[in-house]
Design a protein around this motif. Structure first.
Motif, PDB file in Angstrom:
ATOM      1  N   ARG A 207       0.841  -1.194   0.000  1.00 47.24           N
ATOM      2  CA  ARG A 207       0.000   0.000   0.000  1.00 47.24           C
ATOM      3  C   ARG A 207       0.877   1.245   0.000  1.00 47.24           C
ATOM      4  O   ARG A 207       1.688   1.439   0.913  1.00 47.24           O
ATOM      5  N   ALA A 208       0.697   2.076  -1.004  1.00 49.84           N
ATOM      6  CA  ALA A 208       1.420   3.346  -1.051  1.00 49.84           C
ATOM      7  C   ALA A 208       0.950   4.243   0.092  1.00 49.84           C
ATOM      8  O   ALA A 208      -0.144   4.051   0.644  1.00 49.84           O
ATOM      9  N   ILE A 209       1.781   5.233   0.442  1.00 46.01           N
ATOM     10  CA  ILE A 209       1.457   6.133   1.556  1.00 46.01           C
ATOM     11  C   ILE A 209       0.768   7.405   1.067  1.00 46.01           C
ATOM     12  O   ILE A 209      -0.279   7.784   1.560  1.00 46.01           O
ATOM     13  N   GLY A 210       1.360   8.077   0.077  1.00 45.24           N
ATOM     14  CA  GLY A 210       0.761   9.312  -0.400  1.00 45.24           C
ATOM     15  C   GLY A 210       1.748  10.172  -1.152  1.00 45.24           C
ATOM     16  O   GLY A 210       2.826   9.718  -1.561  1.00 45.24           O
ATOM     17  N   ILE A 211       1.388  11.440  -1.337  1.00 49.67           N
ATOM     18  CA  ILE A 211       2.195  12.363  -2.139  1.00 49.67           C
ATOM     19  C   ILE A 211       2.546  13.598  -1.314  1.00 49.67           C
ATOM     20  O   ILE A 211       1.941  13.880  -0.275  1.00 49.67           O
ATOM     21  N   ARG A 212       3.546  14.328  -1.817  1.00 48.63           N
ATOM     22  CA  ARG A 212       3.884  15.627  -1.228  1.00 48.63           C
ATOM     23  C   ARG A 212       3.838  16.689  -2.302  1.00 48.63           C
ATOM     24  O   ARG A 212       4.403  16.512  -3.397  1.00 48.63           O
ATOM     25  N   LEU A 213       3.141  17.787  -2.005  1.00 46.60           N
ATOM     26  CA  LEU A 213       3.071  18.954  -2.886  1.00 46.60           C
ATOM     27  C   LEU A 213       3.967  20.036  -2.307  1.00 46.60           C
ATOM     28  O   LEU A 213       3.789  20.424  -1.153  1.00 46.60           O
ATOM     29  N   ASP A 214       4.901  20.528  -3.109  1.00 49.02           N
ATOM     30  CA  ASP A 214       5.874  21.484  -2.598  1.00 49.02           C
ATOM     31  C   ASP A 214       5.836  22.818  -3.338  1.00 49.02           C
ATOM     32  O   ASP A 214       6.701  23.659  -3.142  1.00 49.02           O
ATOM     33  N   SER A 215       4.826  23.008  -4.191  1.00 42.76           N
ATOM     34  CA  SER A 215       4.721  24.271  -4.923  1.00 42.76           C
ATOM     35  C   SER A 215       3.332  24.376  -5.536  1.00 42.76           C
ATOM     36  O   SER A 215       2.564  23.414  -5.533  1.00 42.76           O
TER      37      SER A 215
ATOM     38  N   ILE B  56      -9.952   6.657  -8.808  1.00 44.37           N
ATOM     39  CA  ILE B  56      -9.217   5.390  -8.967  1.00 44.37           C
ATOM     40  C   ILE B  56      -9.718   4.358  -7.963  1.00 44.37           C
ATOM     41  O   ILE B  56      -9.948   3.196  -8.300  1.00 44.37           O
ATOM     42  N   GLY B  57      -9.882   4.793  -6.718  1.00 49.34           N
ATOM     43  CA  GLY B  57     -10.341   3.868  -5.682  1.00 49.34           C
ATOM     44  C   GLY B  57     -11.699   3.265  -6.017  1.00 49.34           C
ATOM     45  O   GLY B  57     -11.924   2.065  -5.817  1.00 49.34           O
ATOM     46  N   ARG B  58     -12.591   4.104  -6.537  1.00 54.00           N
ATOM     47  CA  ARG B  58     -13.940   3.620  -6.854  1.00 54.00           C
ATOM     48  C   ARG B  58     -13.951   2.773  -8.124  1.00 54.00           C
ATOM     49  O   ARG B  58     -14.602   1.715  -8.161  1.00 54.00           O
ATOM     50  N   LYS B  59     -13.253   3.209  -9.160  1.00 55.76           N
ATOM     51  CA  LYS B  59     -13.292   2.505 -10.445  1.00 55.76           C
ATOM     52  C   LYS B  59     -12.670   1.117 -10.357  1.00 55.76           C
ATOM     53  O   LYS B  59     -13.159   0.153 -10.968  1.00 55.76           O
ATOM     54  N   PHE B  60     -11.597   1.010  -9.548  1.00 56.35           N
ATOM     55  CA  PHE B  60     -10.892  -0.273  -9.472  1.00 56.35           C
ATOM     56  C   PHE B  60     -11.135  -1.004  -8.142  1.00 56.35           C
ATOM     57  O   PHE B  60     -10.446  -1.970  -7.837  1.00 56.35           O
ATOM     58  N   ASN B  61     -12.134  -0.509  -7.404  1.00 49.92           N
ATOM     59  CA  ASN B  61     -12.542  -1.142  -6.151  1.00 49.92           C
ATOM     60  C   ASN B  61     -11.347  -1.330  -5.195  1.00 49.92           C
ATOM     61  O   ASN B  61     -11.083  -2.418  -4.694  1.00 49.92           O
ATOM     62  N   ILE B  62     -10.627  -0.210  -4.977  1.00 53.31           N
ATOM     63  CA  ILE B  62      -9.508  -0.202  -4.030  1.00 53.31           C
ATOM     64  C   ILE B  62      -9.831   0.893  -3.007  1.00 53.31           C
ATOM     65  O   ILE B  62      -9.365   2.035  -3.124  1.00 53.31           O
ATOM     66  N   PRO B  63     -10.636   0.593  -1.991  1.00 50.62           N
ATOM     67  CA  PRO B  63     -11.129   1.635  -1.072  1.00 50.62           C
ATOM     68  C   PRO B  63     -10.035   2.461  -0.419  1.00 50.62           C
ATOM     69  O   PRO B  63     -10.200   3.681  -0.228  1.00 50.62           O
ATOM     70  N   TRP B  64      -8.912   1.832  -0.032  1.00 50.31           N
ATOM     71  CA  TRP B  64      -7.881   2.575   0.691  1.00 50.31           C
ATOM     72  C   TRP B  64      -7.228   3.648  -0.175  1.00 50.31           C
ATOM     73  O   TRP B  64      -6.657   4.612   0.344  1.00 50.31           O
ATOM     74  N   PHE B  65      -7.315   3.479  -1.494  1.00 48.78           N
ATOM     75  CA  PHE B  65      -6.663   4.427  -2.398  1.00 48.78           C
ATOM     76  C   PHE B  65      -7.265   5.834  -2.260  1.00 48.78           C
ATOM     77  O   PHE B  65      -6.568   6.837  -2.427  1.00 48.78           O
ATOM     78  N   GLU B  66      -8.557   5.895  -1.934  1.00 50.97           N
ATOM     79  CA  GLU B  66      -9.209   7.196  -1.791  1.00 50.97           C
ATOM     80  C   GLU B  66      -8.604   8.021  -0.662  1.00 50.97           C
ATOM     81  O   GLU B  66      -8.703   9.250  -0.658  1.00 50.97           O
ATOM     82  N   ASN B  67      -7.986   7.332   0.300  1.00 54.42           N
ATOM     83  CA  ASN B  67      -7.490   8.002   1.504  1.00 54.42           C
ATOM     84  C   ASN B  67      -5.982   8.194   1.519  1.00 54.42           C
ATOM     85  O   ASN B  67      -5.394   8.410   2.585  1.00 54.42           O
ATOM     86  N   LEU B  68      -5.340   8.114   0.360  1.00 55.77           N
ATOM     87  CA  LEU B  68      -3.905   8.361   0.309  1.00 55.77           C
ATOM     88  C   LEU B  68      -3.586   9.739   0.908  1.00 55.77           C
ATOM     89  O   LEU B  68      -4.342  10.691   0.755  1.00 55.77           O
TER      90      LEU B  68
END
Length: 544
Positions: free
Chosen positions: A313-321, A338-350
Motif C-alpha cells: 500500500r502506497a502512503i501518499g504524495i507531497r506537494l511542494d509548490s 481510482i479507488g472507486r473505479k478499481f474497487n480499491i477503497p484505501w486508495f481514496e485516503n492516500l
C-alpha cells in the motif's frame, strides 16, 4: 514519570557557566568585593507580553535549566580564561571563590513544563546566594526564551491545523545546529507529530519522517537508467517486473483522466519506480517536480497501483509548490476516482502532504478554501519564528535578605512586583481557567468556593471578585539541596501537558484574530504592598 537517576538524555556541552554575558561575571566580582556573597536573593523569571500577537504562551525549557543547575561549576580552564579576560586588577582570591561555587544552596520554583503561561506570572522563582543566582541569569534566560517561543509557535500551528498531521522540516533553515535541535524538540512538545531531523529523532525519541528531494526525480532521464525493475510481492513469490506493471496501469489511467501520454515525464516515472522498489512499504513521493496534473499524479498513481498488485500500500504524495488548495483537490479527485473505479477503497485516503513555505496564516487560508490536505511539513516560518524572533523573558530581583526590591520605570509595564510571590490559577465550574492570581508568599493560598478579590496590579479601578471551583498552585519546588526534588516528566508527558493545559483556555483566548486577553491579577494585600514600595522608593519631585 521518568526516573531522575537514569534520565535518558544528557545536555549539550556548550550549556555551562561561561555561556553567559560578561556583565554577570563583573557583577559577581563587585558583589564579592562588597562582601555581599552571602546575601540571600530572590529573582523572578517572567515575560511581559505574549508572542505572535496572541494571548497565551507555552512554558518550556525547564528540564534543561535543571540539568544546568546540576553541572553549574567553573572548571580550571574556565577560571584560567577569566583571568585573561577580566581586568588585571581583579584579585586572585576572587578566582578561588569562583572555583567553589555550585548551585547546592539554590532553590528553583517553576511552572510545570508544558503549562500555558501569561505575562508577569513568574515562570520561575530562583532563590539563593546573591552571587550564584545572579550568575545563573543569562543561561536560564537563553534556555527558556527560545524553548517557550518555539513551543508556543508550534501550539499555534496545531490550533490552525486542527487534527491534521504536522511535521517539522526546518533543520536546513534553522539558526544553526543548536537552534535546529531545539526547534525539533520544542515543536514536538508544542503539538507537532514528528520531524525530519534525524539527530533529534535519536536524541529525543521523536518520530522521524521524510520522502525525497526534487533532485532524486531529476537524477533520472528514462527507463534505461533503471538497473533493477523487479520487486518481490509482499507475501513472497516470484519477483515481478514493476516497470511492466506500472506501464500497464499508466495506459489504463490515461483514458480515465484524458492525459496525453507524452506529457508525462519518463524520467519522473523511472525515478518513482526506483524509489518504490527501495521503499515498497513507504512509498511517499513528490509529484510537482515537472507538472502535477499531467505528469506527477499520473506517474505516481500508476506506480502505486502496480505496488498494490504486489500486495503493498502506497502512503501518499507531497506537494511542494503551486496552488496547494487546488492541487490537493485535484489529487484527492484522482485518488477517489481510482479507488472507486478499481474497487480499491484505501486508495481514496492516500495522504496528501503540503510543504511550500507554509505559515500559520497559510493554513488558516487553506482551511477557508476547502483544501484536501492531510498533513503539513513546516520549515522556515516555524523554526525561525518569523512573526516574532524572541519572547523577551526577563530576570528581575524582587527580594534581598528578606526585604523587598522594586525596579521603577516611567513605563508602568516595566515596574517590577516586589517580594517573593506565589501564583495560583483559579478555575470556573466548567473547568475553564478564569484568572491567574499572584500573592505574597506569606499569604495563605486561596480556597475553593471562597470569594477572592482579584485586582489589577497597577490600575485601582480594575478589580473583581472570583469564587473558584478549583485552585491550582502554579509554582512548584523543582530544585533544592543540590538536586532535582520533583520527578521530571518524559517528553511525551510534557507534550500531553501542553494539550491538557490548552484545553482549559476558552476558544476566544486562543483564536488567531483579536484574541481576548487572559486576566492576570494580584491579591488585595499584594496590590497595597506594591504601591507602598513604589511610594517608598520613588523620589519626590520639587516644583520651582
Amino acid at each position: 514519570m521518568a526516573d531522575n537517576n537514569v534520565r535518558q538524555f544528557g545536555q549539550n556541552g556548550i550549556i555551562q557557566p561561561l555561556l553567559t554575558d560578561l556583565y554577570q561575571i563583573t557583577m559577581a566580582y563587585a558583589y564579592w568585593k562588597s562582601g555581599k556573597t552571602k546575601d540571600l536573593a530572590v529573582f523572578d523569571l517572567f515575560f511581559r507580553k505574549n508572542p505572535f500577537q496572541g494571548e497565551f504562551t507555552i512554558f518550556a525549557g525547564l528540564e534543561e535549566c535543571l540539568k544546568f543547575l546540576g553541572k553549574f561549576r567553573y572548571s580550571e580552564s574556565d577560571i584560567e580564561y577569566l583571568r585573561t579576560t577580566l581586568p588585571s586588577s581583579t584579585e586572585d582570591a576572587f578566582f578561588d571563590f569562583l572555583g567553589t561555587l555550585t548551585a547546592a544552596d539554590v532553590k528553583l520554583f517553576a511552572l510545570a513544563e508544558g503549562s500555558v503561561a501569561f505575562p508577569r506570572v513568574p515562570l520561575m522563582r530562583v532563590e539563593g546566594p546573591l552571587t550564584v543566582v545572579q550568575l545563573l541569569e543569562t543561561t536560564l534566560l537563553t534556555l527558556v526564551n527560545y524553548a517557550s517561543l518555539m513551543a508556543t509557535n508550534a501550539a499555534r500551528y496545531r490550533i490552525a491545523a486542527g487534527n491534521l498531521m504536522l511535521f517539522e522540516f526546518g533543520l536546513r533553515r534553522a539558526q544553526g545546529p543548536d537552534g535546529g535541535l531545539s526547534a525539533s524538540k520544542y515543536s514536538y512538545i508544542g503539538g507537532f507529530d514528528g520531524t525530519s531531523n534525524v539527530l533529534a529523532g535519536k536524541l529525543f525519541n521523536i518520530p522521524v519522517k521524510g520522502t525525497h528531494a526534487h533532485s532524486y526525480i531529476t537524477s533520472f532521464n528514462g527507463f534505461a537508467e533503471l538497473k533493477n525493475v523487479t520487486l518481490q510481492g509482499r507475501n513472497g513469490g516470484k519477483p515481478q517486473d514493476l516497470l511492466k506493471l506500472t506501464l500497464a496501469w499508466k495506459e489504463k489511467l490515461l483514458s480515465i483522466f484524458n492525459v496525453i501520454s507524452s506529457e508525462a515525464s519518463e524520467g519522473e516515472l523511472a525515478a518513482l519506480i526506483s524509489f518504490a522498489i527501495a521503499f515498497p512499504d513507504g512509498f511517499m513521493a513528490l509529484v510537482d517536480t515537472y507538472e502535477v496534473q499531467r505528469s506527477g499524479l499520473l506517474n505516481y498513481c500508476a506506480v502505486a497501483l502496480a505496488l498494490n498488485d504486489l500486495g503493498y500500500r502506497a502512503i501518499g504524495i507531497r506537494l511542494d509548490s503551486g496552488d496547494l488548495s487546488y492541487l490537493s483537490n485535484v489529487s484527492r479527485h484522482y485518488f477517489t476516482e481510482i479507488g472507486r473505479k478499481f474497487n480499491i477503497p484505501w486508495f481514496e485516503n492516500l495522504m496528501i502532504m503540503a510543504s511550500n513555505d507554509i505559515n500559520e496564516e497559510t493554513i488558516i487560508s487553506l482551511n477557508e478554501q476547502g483544501h484536501k490536505i492531510n498533513c503539513f511539513g513546516i520549515g522556515t516560518h516555524l523554526v525561525t519564528c518569523q512573526r516574532q524572533p524572541a519572547l523577551g523573558c526577563v530576570y528581575k530581583m524582587v527580594e534581598l535578605n528578606h526585604y523587598p526590591r522594586i525596579k521603577l520605570s516611567q513605563e508602568v509595564a516595566k515596574v517590577t512586583m516586589p517580594g517573593s510571590k506565589d501564583a495560583y490559577r483559579l478555575y470556573s465550574e466548567s473547568g475553564d481557567a478564569l484568572v491567574d492570581l499572584l500573592q505574597r508568599s506569606v499569604e495563605p493560598p486561596p480556597k475553593v468556593n471562597e470569594k477572592i478579590l482579584c485586582r489589577h496590579a497597577f490600575e485601582e479601578s480594575k478589580r473583581a471578585y472570583v469564587k473558584p471551583s478549583k485552585v491550582e498552585k502554579l509554582l512548584q519546588l523543582y530544585w533544592a539541596d543540590g538536586k532535582i526534588v520533583k520527578a521530571l516528566p518524559s517528553l511525551e508527558e510534557i507534550k500531553g501537558k501542553v494539550t491538557s493545559s490548552m484545553k482549559t483556555l476558552r476558544s476566544d483566548i486562543k483564536r488567531n484574530l483579536n484574541p481576548t486577553p487572559y486576566k492576570v491579577a494580584v491579591s488585595d494585600k499584594l496590590y497595597h504592598f506594591i504601591h507602598d514600595q513604589w511610594l517608598k522608593n520613588a523620589p519626590i519631585g520639587e516644583l520651582s
